[in-house]
Design a protein around this motif. Sequence first.
Motif, PDB file in Angstrom:
ATOM      1  N   ALA A 110      36.691  42.552 -14.178  1.00  0.00           N
ATOM      2  CA  ALA A 110      35.336  42.625 -14.731  1.00  0.00           C
ATOM      3  C   ALA A 110      34.299  42.613 -13.613  1.00  0.00           C
ATOM      4  CB  ALA A 110      35.102  41.460 -15.689  1.00  0.00           C
ATOM      5  N   ARG A 111      34.520  41.793 -12.594  1.00  0.00           N
ATOM      6  CA  ARG A 111      33.608  41.762 -11.449  1.00  0.00           C
ATOM      7  C   ARG A 111      33.608  43.098 -10.709  1.00  0.00           C
ATOM      8  NH1 ARG A 111      35.854  35.855  -9.668  1.00  0.00           N
ATOM      9  NH2 ARG A 111      34.246  34.571 -10.700  1.00  0.00           N
ATOM     10  N   ALA A 112      34.804  43.681 -10.568  1.00  0.00           N
ATOM     11  CA  ALA A 112      34.907  44.975  -9.884  1.00  0.00           C
ATOM     12  C   ALA A 112      34.163  46.057 -10.666  1.00  0.00           C
ATOM     13  CB  ALA A 112      36.372  45.359  -9.707  1.00  0.00           C
ATOM     14  N   LEU A 113      34.357  46.077 -11.976  1.00  0.00           N
ATOM     15  CA  LEU A 113      33.671  47.077 -12.802  1.00  0.00           C
ATOM     16  C   LEU A 113      32.166  46.868 -12.800  1.00  0.00           C
ATOM     17  CD1 LEU A 113      36.160  47.224 -15.817  1.00  0.00           C
ATOM     18  CD2 LEU A 113      35.836  48.941 -14.020  1.00  0.00           C
ATOM     19  N   GLY A 114      31.736  45.602 -12.792  1.00  0.00           N
ATOM     20  CA  GLY A 114      30.300  45.321 -12.721  1.00  0.00           C
ATOM     21  C   GLY A 114      29.699  45.788 -11.413  1.00  0.00           C
ATOM     22  N   SER A 115      30.416  45.557 -10.307  1.00  0.00           N
ATOM     23  CA  SER A 115      29.948  46.007  -8.996  1.00  0.00           C
ATOM     24  C   SER A 115      29.882  47.526  -8.948  1.00  0.00           C
ATOM     25  CB  SER A 115      30.878  45.487  -7.895  1.00  0.00           C
ATOM     26  OG  SER A 115      30.954  44.070  -7.907  1.00  0.00           O
ATOM     27  N   ALA A 116      30.878  48.178  -9.561  1.00  0.00           N
ATOM     28  CA  ALA A 116      30.883  49.643  -9.600  1.00  0.00           C
ATOM     29  C   ALA A 116      29.707  50.177 -10.408  1.00  0.00           C
ATOM     30  CB  ALA A 116      32.197  50.132 -10.199  1.00  0.00           C
ATOM     31  N   ALA A 117      29.441  49.558 -11.551  1.00  0.00           N
ATOM     32  CA  ALA A 117      28.346  50.015 -12.403  1.00  0.00           C
ATOM     33  C   ALA A 117      27.002  49.892 -11.691  1.00  0.00           C
ATOM     34  CB  ALA A 117      28.331  49.210 -13.701  1.00  0.00           C
ATOM     35  N   LEU A 118      26.789  48.799 -10.981  1.00  0.00           N
ATOM     36  CA  LEU A 118      25.524  48.611 -10.259  1.00  0.00           C
ATOM     37  C   LEU A 118      25.379  49.642  -9.141  1.00  0.00           C
ATOM     38  CD1 LEU A 118      25.406  44.701 -10.037  1.00  0.00           C
ATOM     39  CD2 LEU A 118      23.983  46.187 -11.463  1.00  0.00           C
ATOM     40  N   THR A 119      26.475  49.910  -8.432  1.00  0.00           N
ATOM     41  CA  THR A 119      26.426  50.897  -7.345  1.00  0.00           C
ATOM     42  C   THR A 119      26.142  52.299  -7.878  1.00  0.00           C
ATOM     43  OG1 THR A 119      28.038  49.564  -6.118  1.00  0.00           O
ATOM     44  CG2 THR A 119      27.674  51.816  -5.362  1.00  0.00           C
ATOM     45  N   LEU A 120      26.810  52.666  -8.962  1.00  0.00           N
ATOM     46  CA  LEU A 120      26.566  53.980  -9.562  1.00  0.00           C
ATOM     47  C   LEU A 120      25.145  54.091 -10.102  1.00  0.00           C
ATOM     48  CD1 LEU A 120      29.958  54.516 -11.442  1.00  0.00           C
ATOM     49  CD2 LEU A 120      29.143  55.754  -9.424  1.00  0.00           C
ATOM     50  N   LEU A 121      24.630  53.001 -10.657  1.00  0.00           N
ATOM     51  CA  LEU A 121      23.250  53.004 -11.151  1.00  0.00           C
ATOM     52  C   LEU A 121      22.271  53.238 -10.007  1.00  0.00           C
ATOM     53  CD1 LEU A 121      21.414  52.580 -13.627  1.00  0.00           C
ATOM     54  CD2 LEU A 121      21.368  50.130 -13.057  1.00  0.00           C
ATOM     55  N   LEU A 122      22.541  52.620  -8.854  1.00  0.00           N
ATOM     56  CA  LEU A 122      21.690  52.809  -7.687  1.00  0.00           C
ATOM     57  C   LEU A 122      21.686  54.276  -7.253  1.00  0.00           C
ATOM     58  CD1 LEU A 122      20.008  51.698  -5.293  1.00  0.00           C
ATOM     59  CD2 LEU A 122      22.186  51.292  -4.104  1.00  0.00           C
ATOM     60  N   PHE A 123      22.869  54.900  -7.209  1.00  0.00           N
ATOM     61  CA  PHE A 123      22.944  56.303  -6.790  1.00  0.00           C
ATOM     62  C   PHE A 123      22.358  57.236  -7.839  1.00  0.00           C
ATOM     63  CE2 PHE A 123      25.454  54.847  -3.331  1.00  0.00           C
ATOM     64  CZ  PHE A 123      25.444  55.863  -2.389  1.00  0.00           C
ATOM     65  N   TRP A 124      22.385  56.851  -9.102  1.00  0.00           N
ATOM     66  CA  TRP A 124      21.736  57.652 -10.133  1.00  0.00           C
ATOM     67  C   TRP A 124      20.222  57.610  -9.978  1.00  0.00           C
ATOM     68  CZ3 TRP A 124      18.453  55.927 -14.097  1.00  0.00           C
ATOM     69  CH2 TRP A 124      18.123  56.890 -15.065  1.00  0.00           C
ATOM     70  N   TRP A 125      19.723  56.458  -9.554  1.00  0.00           N
ATOM     71  CA  TRP A 125      18.282  56.265  -9.406  1.00  0.00           C
ATOM     72  C   TRP A 125      17.752  56.937  -8.142  1.00  0.00           C
ATOM     73  CZ3 TRP A 125      15.782  53.186  -5.593  1.00  0.00           C
ATOM     74  CH2 TRP A 125      14.403  53.051  -5.781  1.00  0.00           C
TER      75      TRP A 125
END
Length: 501
Positions: free
Chosen positions: A434-449
């Motif tokens: 869950a921590r890994a997926l959360g870290s991935a989601a935040l990183t992808l959100l940053l690159f989307w922004w």
Amino acid sequence: MSTGPSLAEGTESGHATVARNAFYLVLGQAMTTALAMIFSAKLGRTLGASDFGLYFLIASFSTFAYVLVDWGQQFYVIREVACKPERRSLLLGTALVLRAAGGALVAVPSGLAAWALGYDAITCWYSIAFIAVSLPFFLAQGYGMIFRGSDRMGLDAWVSVVNKIALLGLTLAALALGRGLPGVLVALAVAGLLALAIATRLYRPLTTGPLRYSPQIAREVLVGGSAFFIFDIASNVQPYIDVVILSKLAPADVIGWYGAAKTIMGTMLAPALILGAASFPHLARTAANGGPFKAEAGAALRPMLWLGTLAAIGTSIFADDAIAIVYGQLHFGPSGMILKVYAPAFLLLFINVALGYALFALERAKAFSVVRVASLAVSTALSLVLIPIFQQRMGNGGIGVVAAFVASEFVVFGGAIFLLRRESLGLDIAVDMARALGSAALTLLLFWWMPPLPFLVGVPVCVIAFSLCSVGLGLFRRADVQLFRALIGKERSAPHTSTMR
């Protein structure tokens, strides 16, 4: 009461050994990966998608043939050497004879199998030749089993690096002279012979006597390796089946696109194989001696989670850039989509590698083989359905192969967790995932922004952003830093750091 400190010291020493092993393998892999990517890029750009597809096809045939010859030796011999180092020379001598005889026996049948599958005469003869010229390096890898079982991963890294340097130089010369695939095959043979000579030289300080063949040891290796062999076949027959099905249902160019993407996939998977190989001898000893196996398996799994998630993120963001840089967008552009579809599998694949090595250490390879067979059945069935669909709708059947593979890895994950039973990490692995997926989601959100970044800028930004997110969510902890410090300290003081003499 005295056993407490001893156990703690043993655990710390084990962690340092695993770290040292990983350090050597990472250094070797970094060099061989760079060399292999240059080799593959030059091959793809010179031969084109169609002929590169032919090379990938015959290489797949050869890889599967040598899985048959290996017969589980890789895992069995490493485990035996790790637990009983005095048997090195006897095990090695026997393994080399088995490998040489097996290589000679499978060459012609491999060509006949290609003929039976309907391939033309050129492909059949190339299949035989590829197995023949790969034999010297296959023998050199026999020495690598001893190096790994003896926790001398640096020696194994040296052999691989020498092989890749020689192969790259000879291949570049052959392609420059216009020798094409025949020239590449000669380069494979010469580079393999050089690697074998280096491996023989590096083995001398580790020898426990003259190399000799023993029929009794041969039976032991074949019987003991059979459990690993079933797993190995189930794992390695999948790429063979995938490329055969794809070659029958899609044009030659699609095989080249898939081969290019698959090569980069293999490069991205290398860290998982490195960490798994580095931890296996220690896990085997821990299991054999009744040590804290669950804790040791958890320590081996954590970096897999981190690296697997990072690989998934990087692939999803930079797949097209990687293909364009390595192979060129003009002839291999569709490979980018194949690579992107593969991205979600990295997290599961890295975890499955760690769980697989844990099951090997617990001597549950036969049961895990059943899981692998089940995943193979799922992947093959889905490939037969998905390849024609993606070929018809998108002109790229390679996407169907990868989509089927991604689905099959869920079968492997569920089966491995079930087989570990009481040694399973239970809630811990779920929380860390869950921590890994959360870290991935935040990183992808940053690159989307953010606006699109150039490849050379985006990659380090991705690594830094994911690292910060993983620290913030608790995926990366102080213990991981301490392990890295132990690695550096151990490397500075290790009395037997390997050097080429």
